[in-house]
Design a protein around this motif. Structure first.
Motif, short mmCIF file in Angstrom:
data_model
loop_
_atom_site.label_atom_id
_atom_site.label_comp_id
_atom_site.label_asym_id
_atom_site.label_seq_id
_atom_site.Cartn_x
_atom_site.Cartn_y
_atom_site.Cartn_z
N GLN A 188 0.69 -1.41 -0.04
CA GLN A 188 0.03 -0.07 0.05
C GLN A 188 0.83 1.33 0.07
OE1 GLN A 188 -2.78 -0.16 3.43
NE2 GLN A 188 -3.97 -2.10 2.66
N GLY A 189 2.21 1.08 0.06
CA GLY A 189 3.03 2.44 0.12
C GLY A 189 3.01 3.07 1.57
N LYS A 190 2.67 2.59 2.52
CA LYS A 190 2.26 3.26 3.52
C LYS A 190 3.23 3.31 4.63
CE LYS A 190 -2.57 3.02 3.34
NZ LYS A 190 -3.76 2.96 4.17
N LEU A 191 4.73 3.11 4.55
CA LEU A 191 5.93 2.98 5.11
C LEU A 191 6.62 4.51 5.18
CD1 LEU A 191 6.89 -0.61 4.43
CD2 LEU A 191 6.70 0.49 6.83
N LYS A 192 7.06 5.02 6.41
CA LYS A 192 7.37 6.29 6.43
C LYS A 192 8.72 6.66 5.80
CE LYS A 192 5.83 7.09 11.23
NZ LYS A 192 6.15 7.45 12.58
N LYS A 193 9.42 5.53 5.29
CA LYS A 193 10.67 5.98 4.55
C LYS A 193 10.30 5.81 3.21
CE LYS A 193 14.46 4.13 7.43
NZ LYS A 193 15.77 3.46 7.28
N GLY A 194 9.02 5.81 2.57
CA GLY A 194 8.68 5.89 1.30
C GLY A 194 8.36 4.52 0.43
N ASP A 195 8.35 4.75 -0.66
CA ASP A 195 8.15 3.46 -1.66
C ASP A 195 9.18 2.62 -1.62
OD1 ASP A 195 7.49 1.82 -3.67
OD2 ASP A 195 6.77 3.18 -5.28
N VAL A 196 8.80 1.63 -0.84
CA VAL A 196 10.03 0.12 -0.48
C VAL A 196 10.26 -0.47 -1.73
CG1 VAL A 196 10.35 -1.76 0.72
CG2 VAL A 196 9.20 -0.10 1.87
N LEU A 197 9.38 -0.77 -2.51
CA LEU A 197 10.03 -1.65 -3.78
C LEU A 197 10.59 -0.75 -4.79
CD1 LEU A 197 6.58 -3.79 -4.26
CD2 LEU A 197 8.74 -4.17 -2.82
N ALA A 198 10.23 0.49 -4.79
CA ALA A 198 10.98 1.35 -5.96
C ALA A 198 12.24 1.69 -5.42
CB ALA A 198 10.08 2.85 -6.09
N VAL A 199 12.45 1.89 -4.07
CA VAL A 199 13.83 1.92 -3.51
C VAL A 199 14.61 0.89 -3.71
CG1 VAL A 199 15.19 2.64 -1.61
CG2 VAL A 199 13.21 3.95 -2.12
N ALA A 200 13.97 -0.25 -3.14
CA ALA A 200 14.79 -1.74 -3.51
C ALA A 200 15.23 -1.70 -4.84
CB ALA A 200 13.96 -2.88 -2.75
N GLN A 201 14.24 -1.42 -5.73
CA GLN A 201 14.57 -1.72 -7.18
C GLN A 201 15.77 -0.95 -7.53
OE1 GLN A 201 11.83 0.04 -10.33
NE2 GLN A 201 12.30 -1.81 -11.62
N VAL A 202 15.96 0.31 -7.29
CA VAL A 202 17.14 1.06 -7.42
C VAL A 202 18.18 0.61 -6.82
CG1 VAL A 202 18.15 3.34 -7.46
CG2 VAL A 202 15.71 2.90 -8.25
N ALA A 203 18.29 0.09 -5.50
CA ALA A 203 19.27 -0.42 -4.92
C ALA A 203 19.73 -1.87 -5.60
CB ALA A 203 18.86 -0.62 -3.47
N GLY A 204 18.92 -2.43 -5.91
CA GLY A 204 19.49 -3.55 -6.59
C GLY A 204 20.23 -3.57 -8.00
N ILE A 205 19.54 -2.53 -8.72
CA ILE A 205 20.41 -2.19 -10.13
C ILE A 205 21.69 -1.53 -9.78
CG2 ILE A 205 20.23 -0.61 -12.02
CD1 ILE A 205 17.05 -0.97 -11.98
N MET A 206 21.78 -0.64 -8.86
CA MET A 206 22.95 -0.11 -8.30
C MET A 206 24.01 -1.08 -7.90
SD MET A 206 21.68 3.38 -6.10
CE MET A 206 23.34 3.77 -5.89
N ALA A 207 23.54 -1.86 -7.12
CA ALA A 207 24.24 -3.14 -6.55
C ALA A 207 24.97 -4.01 -7.60
CB ALA A 207 23.86 -4.04 -5.70
N ALA A 208 24.07 -4.50 -8.46
CA ALA A 208 24.64 -5.37 -9.67
C ALA A 208 25.45 -4.46 -10.36
CB ALA A 208 23.40 -5.56 -10.86
N LYS A 209 25.50 -3.20 -10.68
CA LYS A 209 26.73 -2.51 -11.45
C LYS A 209 27.74 -2.51 -10.52
CE LYS A 209 25.12 1.48 -13.09
NZ LYS A 209 24.00 2.56 -13.35
N LYS A 210 27.73 -2.55 -9.30
CA LYS A 210 29.14 -2.27 -8.31
C LYS A 210 29.66 -3.69 -7.63
CE LYS A 210 29.04 2.33 -8.15
NZ LYS A 210 30.41 3.01 -8.57
N THR A 211 28.98 -4.89 -8.47
CA THR A 211 29.46 -6.26 -7.93
C THR A 211 30.97 -6.31 -7.46
OG1 THR A 211 27.43 -7.16 -8.64
CG2 THR A 211 29.15 -8.61 -8.16
N SER A 212 31.85 -5.78 -8.70
CA SER A 212 33.19 -6.13 -8.74
C SER A 212 33.70 -5.39 -7.49
CB SER A 212 33.90 -5.92 -10.10
OG SER A 212 33.70 -4.64 -10.23
N GLU A 213 33.30 -4.26 -7.15
CA GLU A 213 33.77 -3.66 -6.16
C GLU A 213 33.32 -4.37 -4.76
OE1 GLU A 213 32.81 0.51 -6.19
OE2 GLU A 213 33.06 0.46 -8.40
#
Length: 145
Positions: free
Chosen positions: A32-57
């Motif tokens: 329902q998007g009702k958590l105080k920190k914001g849209d959990v799935l949107a933020v998690a999606q961006v985190a996953g993409i960023m992490a994949a790009k930085k795996t070798s680090e």
């Protein structure tokens, strides 16, 4: 690090999955998007993409790989489990299994971080490679999924 200079460039993909077990109420707050920190799935999606790009680090023996595509998808069992799946693609000399696994791991940790105020006992479970294609070792498809 393994020398891959003599390996042929091929199209390669990898898919990984991670599961989070949580209270049904927590899952409903996410949906329902009702958590105080914001849209959990949107933020998690961006985190996953960023992490994949930085795996070798993050993973010492991984090669830096130019990724051509990263998809992160979420689903749930309608009760108390959230599923995160990542599909990573490249054309290169080595596979992207670690990038897919890193993506779902970072996304799962992000969900935990964003929801810990309402539930600290969530569990990140069953992070696994689902499939991979390309390369000299051929394709792999998990048979128990």
């Amino acid at each position: 690090m393994v020398d891959v200079s003599d390996k042929a460039e091929t199209k390669r993909t990898a898919a990984a999955r991670s599961t989070l077990k949580m209270n049904p109420e927590t899952l409903e707050l996410i949906k329902q998007g009702k958590l105080k920190k914001g849209d959990v799935l949107a933020v998690a999606q961006v985190a996953g993409i960023m992490a994949a790009k930085k795996t070798s680090e993050w993973i010492p023996m991984c090669h830096p790989i130019p990724l051509t595509g990263i998809d992160i998808a979420f689903s749930d069992n309608g009760a108390d489990e959230l599923y995160i799946e990542a599909t990573v693609r490249t054309t290169g000399q080595t596979g992207v299994e670690m990038e897919a696994l890193t993506a779902v791991s970072a996304a799962a940790l992000t969900v935990y971080d964003m929801c810990k105020a309402v539930q600290k006992d969530m569990e990140i479970r069953s992070t696994m490679l689902i499939s991979k294609t390309g390369g000299k070792n051929g394709d792999f498809h998990r048979s128990d999924r």
